[in-house]
Design a protein around this motif. Structure first.
Motif, mmCIF file in Angstrom:
data_model
loop_
_atom_site.group_PDB
_atom_site.id
_atom_site.type_symbol
_atom_site.label_atom_id
_atom_site.label_comp_id
_atom_site.label_asym_id
_atom_site.label_seq_id
_atom_site.Cartn_x
_atom_site.Cartn_y
_atom_site.Cartn_z
ATOM 1 N N ARG A 1 -24.174 91.067 24.869
ATOM 2 C CA ARG A 1 -25.563 90.599 24.960
ATOM 3 C C ARG A 1 -26.457 91.669 25.587
ATOM 4 O O ARG A 1 -27.619 91.823 25.186
ATOM 5 N N LEU A 2 -25.930 92.416 26.546
ATOM 6 C CA LEU A 2 -26.692 93.536 27.106
ATOM 7 C C LEU A 2 -27.047 94.549 26.022
ATOM 8 O O LEU A 2 -28.183 95.038 25.961
ATOM 9 N N SER A 3 -26.089 94.842 25.182
ATOM 10 C CA SER A 3 -26.302 95.823 24.118
ATOM 11 C C SER A 3 -27.381 95.336 23.143
ATOM 12 O O SER A 3 -28.291 96.111 22.769
ATOM 13 N N ARG A 4 -27.296 94.086 22.736
ATOM 14 C CA ARG A 4 -28.266 93.556 21.776
ATOM 15 C C ARG A 4 -29.652 93.420 22.404
ATOM 16 O O ARG A 4 -30.673 93.632 21.739
ATOM 17 N N LEU A 5 -29.699 93.045 23.684
ATOM 18 C CA LEU A 5 -30.974 92.996 24.396
ATOM 19 C C LEU A 5 -31.621 94.382 24.410
ATOM 20 O O LEU A 5 -32.817 94.524 24.097
ATOM 21 N N ALA A 6 -30.859 95.396 24.763
ATOM 22 C CA ALA A 6 -31.406 96.752 24.851
ATOM 23 C C ALA A 6 -31.959 97.217 23.510
ATOM 24 O O ALA A 6 -32.969 97.936 23.456
ATOM 25 N N MET B 1 -33.484 95.457 21.404
ATOM 26 C CA MET B 1 -34.737 94.772 21.093
ATOM 27 C C MET B 1 -35.822 94.969 22.152
ATOM 28 O O MET B 1 -36.983 94.612 21.927
ATOM 29 N N MET B 2 -35.474 95.532 23.303
ATOM 30 C CA MET B 2 -36.395 95.598 24.428
ATOM 31 C C MET B 2 -37.244 96.865 24.331
ATOM 32 O O MET B 2 -36.768 97.974 24.568
ATOM 33 N N ASP B 3 -38.500 96.687 23.973
ATOM 34 C CA ASP B 3 -39.409 97.815 23.746
ATOM 35 C C ASP B 3 -40.133 98.164 25.042
ATOM 36 O O ASP B 3 -41.038 97.449 25.472
ATOM 37 N N ARG B 4 -39.750 99.278 25.639
ATOM 38 C CA ARG B 4 -40.333 99.686 26.917
ATOM 39 C C ARG B 4 -41.370 100.808 26.754
ATOM 40 O O ARG B 4 -41.735 101.452 27.738
ATOM 41 N N THR B 5 -41.854 101.023 25.548
ATOM 42 C CA THR B 5 -42.873 102.050 25.359
ATOM 43 C C THR B 5 -44.167 101.626 26.048
ATOM 44 O O THR B 5 -44.489 100.443 26.156
ATOM 45 N N GLY B 6 -44.904 102.630 26.521
ATOM 46 C CA GLY B 6 -46.169 102.360 27.185
ATOM 47 C C GLY B 6 -46.034 101.810 28.588
ATOM 48 O O GLY B 6 -47.012 101.304 29.149
ATOM 49 N N ARG B 7 -44.855 101.911 29.172
ATOM 50 C CA ARG B 7 -44.615 101.415 30.539
ATOM 51 C C ARG B 7 -44.485 102.587 31.508
ATOM 52 O O ARG B 7 -44.146 103.703 31.108
ATOM 53 N N PHE C 1 -18.755 97.645 29.928
ATOM 54 C CA PHE C 1 -19.976 98.036 30.625
ATOM 55 C C PHE C 1 -20.237 99.536 30.462
ATOM 56 O O PHE C 1 -21.374 99.958 30.254
ATOM 57 N N TRP C 2 -19.203 100.327 30.577
ATOM 58 C CA TRP C 2 -19.392 101.772 30.444
ATOM 59 C C TRP C 2 -19.858 102.119 29.035
ATOM 60 O O TRP C 2 -20.752 102.970 28.859
ATOM 61 N N ALA C 3 -19.296 101.459 28.049
ATOM 62 C CA ALA C 3 -19.701 101.720 26.661
ATOM 63 C C ALA C 3 -21.179 101.379 26.460
ATOM 64 O O ALA C 3 -21.917 102.122 25.788
ATOM 65 N N VAL C 4 -21.638 100.258 27.048
ATOM 66 C CA VAL C 4 -23.045 99.869 26.914
ATOM 67 C C VAL C 4 -23.943 100.870 27.635
ATOM 68 O O VAL C 4 -25.005 101.262 27.119
ATOM 69 N N PHE C 5 -23.532 101.308 28.806
ATOM 70 C CA PHE C 5 -24.340 102.280 29.559
ATOM 71 C C PHE C 5 -24.557 103.550 28.738
ATOM 72 O O PHE C 5 -25.692 104.045 28.625
ATOM 73 N N VAL C 6 -23.496 104.075 28.182
ATOM 74 C CA VAL C 6 -23.596 105.309 27.389
ATOM 75 C C VAL C 6 -24.474 105.083 26.155
ATOM 76 O O VAL C 6 -25.345 105.896 25.822
ATOM 77 N N GLU C 7 -24.268 103.963 25.503
ATOM 78 C CA GLU C 7 -25.035 103.638 24.292
ATOM 79 C C GLU C 7 -26.531 103.529 24.585
ATOM 80 O O GLU C 7 -27.369 104.116 23.877
ATOM 81 N N VAL C 8 -26.902 102.794 25.647
ATOM 82 C CA VAL C 8 -28.307 102.581 25.962
ATOM 83 C C VAL C 8 -28.948 103.871 26.474
ATOM 84 O O VAL C 8 -30.125 104.149 26.192
ATOM 85 N N ALA C 9 -28.194 104.668 27.223
ATOM 86 C CA ALA C 9 -28.717 105.955 27.701
ATOM 87 C C ALA C 9 -29.169 106.826 26.531
ATOM 88 O O ALA C 9 -30.153 107.568 26.631
ATOM 89 N N LYS C 10 -28.477 106.720 25.411
ATOM 90 C CA LYS C 10 -28.819 107.513 24.233
ATOM 91 C C LYS C 10 -29.914 106.848 23.393
ATOM 92 O O LYS C 10 -30.851 107.514 22.943
ATOM 93 N N SER C 11 -29.810 105.529 23.192
ATOM 94 C CA SER C 11 -30.660 104.856 22.205
ATOM 95 C C SER C 11 -31.978 104.323 22.770
ATOM 96 O O SER C 11 -32.986 104.261 22.063
ATOM 97 N N GLY D 1 -35.493 104.047 28.208
ATOM 98 C CA GLY D 1 -36.497 103.299 28.963
ATOM 99 C C GLY D 1 -36.012 101.941 29.428
ATOM 100 O O GLY D 1 -36.535 101.378 30.393
ATOM 101 N N ALA D 2 -35.012 101.394 28.740
ATOM 102 C CA ALA D 2 -34.467 100.081 29.108
ATOM 103 C C ALA D 2 -33.263 100.198 30.028
ATOM 104 O O ALA D 2 -32.756 99.173 30.510
ATOM 105 N N LEU D 3 -32.800 101.423 30.281
ATOM 106 C CA LEU D 3 -31.496 101.602 30.936
ATOM 107 C C LEU D 3 -31.444 100.984 32.327
ATOM 108 O O LEU D 3 -30.459 100.330 32.689
ATOM 109 N N ARG D 4 -32.506 101.173 33.126
ATOM 110 C CA ARG D 4 -32.421 100.662 34.504
ATOM 111 C C ARG D 4 -32.326 99.140 34.543
ATOM 112 O O ARG D 4 -31.748 98.564 35.461
ATOM 113 N N TYR D 5 -32.903 98.471 33.543
ATOM 114 C CA TYR D 5 -32.836 97.012 33.498
ATOM 115 C C TYR D 5 -31.452 96.547 33.039
ATOM 116 O O TYR D 5 -30.955 95.518 33.515
#
Length: 527
Positions: A418-423, A425-431, A464-474, A477-481
């Motif tokens: 769910r973390l992966s799918r949330l990331a 869809m979570m548009d953090r542009t303009g923040r 969790f580690w797999a999601v961290f690496v994936e979100v860091a790349k993709s 802007g959503a990584l800290r959340y």
């Protein structure tokens, strides 16, 4: 002033996540510091929060009067504290939601303030100064003018004890959910503070040195849309002028997703999280609970739309409604997976005192005796102690459903998914790209925080580690959340296992009662 300790093993504790950023507890006692501001300026006030610090005998010995306020999940310690104060010969004044809902449980207190304090606090003060040492002060419901509510006493808090600080803009909610006590306590016509008033509160909090997460604790942030629309541009301007010192969260009804203008305004003002009461995926159940705002809509699409404005959603779900005819474990699990909501507050239906639900169950003869008593010896909250009434569906079936849902949604692989799918869809542009200096959550920004999390919950290491690496790349802007939500798993993983064990005990008790209600006596006959 004493803020009672919340019961152990509650869904809302998050102490492990707090410790990761050096905090002691999630939220500060906003109610008490607001009441403190209503007291005479020549009264010396001290505050002890039992969730973050120790109450010493010397604290009580110093005081002329002990004031205690709290909620249902603080009830056992609340009642204990009244006894402690009396043992020291000190009079006690009590108030807050649980006192207002169940005043009979607090009869041993010397003073009771029932309802919203703004209406009766002056009467209490006058009685005290006349020398009276007891009394009940009951406010007329829903009449408090919160435009006259004073600035909270931020100076009474040790700010770095908390993960976030709450402010209140509005009270009340326009909807009619049967199980909800908010509309009973604060009414269905949302009252708001003035724009100048809430901005002054934020400025005072800013001047006190707070930076980071501020929660609008409103019962429904968009309950009074007319007024909130006038606040939002001013809130955004205030943030911009100060370099965005705060990130906001709040609670809102799902119809927020119908209002693109409001979601854009929340994005502009730097809101990052919204709690939504979803309760059930079943339309018939939503109709029966009178949650009409959740019907005739695709809830998953609504949640995904909120993600598109850069805000993640946490949500409440309830098991045990009368309309549940068959198992709902699979449908609720699938629904939670479809919405991609990581933090799901799944609880058993609990008949809160004073609600429409409680009145109906009492009329039907189904409400359990002592339904509003939180037993300290059993521990836990509505997640494990719910269904304080006779259910229509066999209670054992409800408990099995509930246990299955907890096991499914808090499995580390499912949570990470769910973390992966949330990331995605979570548009953090303009923040704002960075958190402000002084924000304790900055400690969650990097790899070391992830290492700390997975060391504490090794079962989540690989997903969790797999999601961290994936979100860091993709989506950096959503990584800290995403890391913040991983940190919440430090609590949610162990808590879900605790809740499952508690439910297993309840199921075993039911099975034992069914098998041996009374040992039969059989006469043997010799042939």
């Amino acid at each position: 002033m004493i803020y009672p300790e919340f019961i152990a093993n509650s869904f809302w504790h998050y102490k492990a996540a707090c410790e990761l950023v050096g905090a002691r507890y999630p939220a500060a006692p906003l109610g008490l510091i607001t009441v403190a501001a209503m007291l005479p300026s020549d009264w010396e006030v001290r505050l002890v929060n039992r969730n973050t610090e120790t109450l010493d005998d010397a604290d009580i010995a110093w005081a002329d009067l002990v004031m205690i306020g709290g909620m249902l999940n603080q009830q056992p310690d609340f009642l204990h504290l009244i006894d402690v104060a009396h043992q020291h010969g000190k009079p006690v004044c009590v108030g807050g939601p649980d006192v207002s809902s169940s005043p009979h449980l607090y009869a041993k207190a010397d003073f009771q303030v029932i309802g919203e304090a703004e209406l009766v606090i002056d009467d209490f003060i006058a009685a005290w100064e006349r020398g009276e040492r007891g009394g009940v002060f009951t406010a007329e419901k829903y009449q408090a003018d919160i435009t006259k509510t004073p600035l909270p006493r931020w100076d009474l808090l040790t700010l770095d004890h908390y993960l976030y600080i709450g402010v209140q803009y509005a009270r009340g909610c326009p909807f009619t959910c049967e199980f909800c006590d908010i509309i009973e306590l604060y009414g269905r016509v949302p009252r708001t503070k003035t724009n100048d008033q809430i901005l002054a509160e934020l400025q005072a909090l800013h001047d006190a040195g707070w930076r980071g997460h501020v929660d609008f604790v409103d019962d429904n942030f968009i309950g009074n849309k007319k007024n909130i629309r006038t606040l939002m541009p001013r809130l955004t301007a205030w943030q911009q002028e100060r370099g965005f010192p705060f990130e906001f969260s709040t609670e809102a009804s799902i119809n927020l997703a119908d209002d693109d203008e409001m979601m854009q305004a929340m994005k502009d003002a730097n809101f990052f999280a919204v709690f939504v009461g979803i309760e059930s995926p079943d339309p018939e159940t939503l109709v029966q609970m009178r949650k009409k705002q959740n019907t005739k809509r695709n809830i998953a699409e609504c949640i995904h739309k909120i993600y598109g404005y850069g805000m993640f959603v946490t949500a409440g779900f309830i098991v045990g409604f009368d309309t549940e005819k068959v198992s709902i474990a699979d449908s609720m699990t699938q629904f939670i997976e479809e919405t991609a909501i990581p933090v799901c507050m799944v609880g058993l239906l609990y008949a809160l005192p004073g609600t429409q639900l409680t009145r109906r169950l009492e009329k039907e003869g189904r409400l359990h005796p002592g339904h509003d008593v939180m037993h300290v010896e059993t521990g836990g909250d509505q997640c494990t102690l719910g269904c304080n009434f006779d259910t229509l569906r066999p209670l054992r079936d409800i408990l099995v459903d509930y246990r299955t849902i907890l096991q499914n949604v808090f499995d580390p692989v499912a949570y990470a998914g769910r973390l992966s799918r949330l990331a995605a869809m979570m548009d953090r542009t303009g923040r704002p790209r960075e958190l402000p200096d002084g924000d304790p959550r900055k400690r969650l920004g990097g790899i070391e925080a992830v290492h700390q999390i997975i060391r504490a919950v090794p079962e989540a290491r690989e997903p969790f580690w797999a999601v961290f690496v994936e979100v860091a790349k993709s989506n950096p802007g959503a990584l800290r959340y995403i890391v913040l939500l991983m940190a919440f798993y430090l609590h949610l993983g162990p808590f879900s296992r605790h809740a499952v064990a508690a439910i297993d005990r309840r199921i075993a008790e039911l099975d034992g009662a069914a098998v041996t209600p009374e040992r039969p006596r059989v006469a043997a006959t010799a042939h």
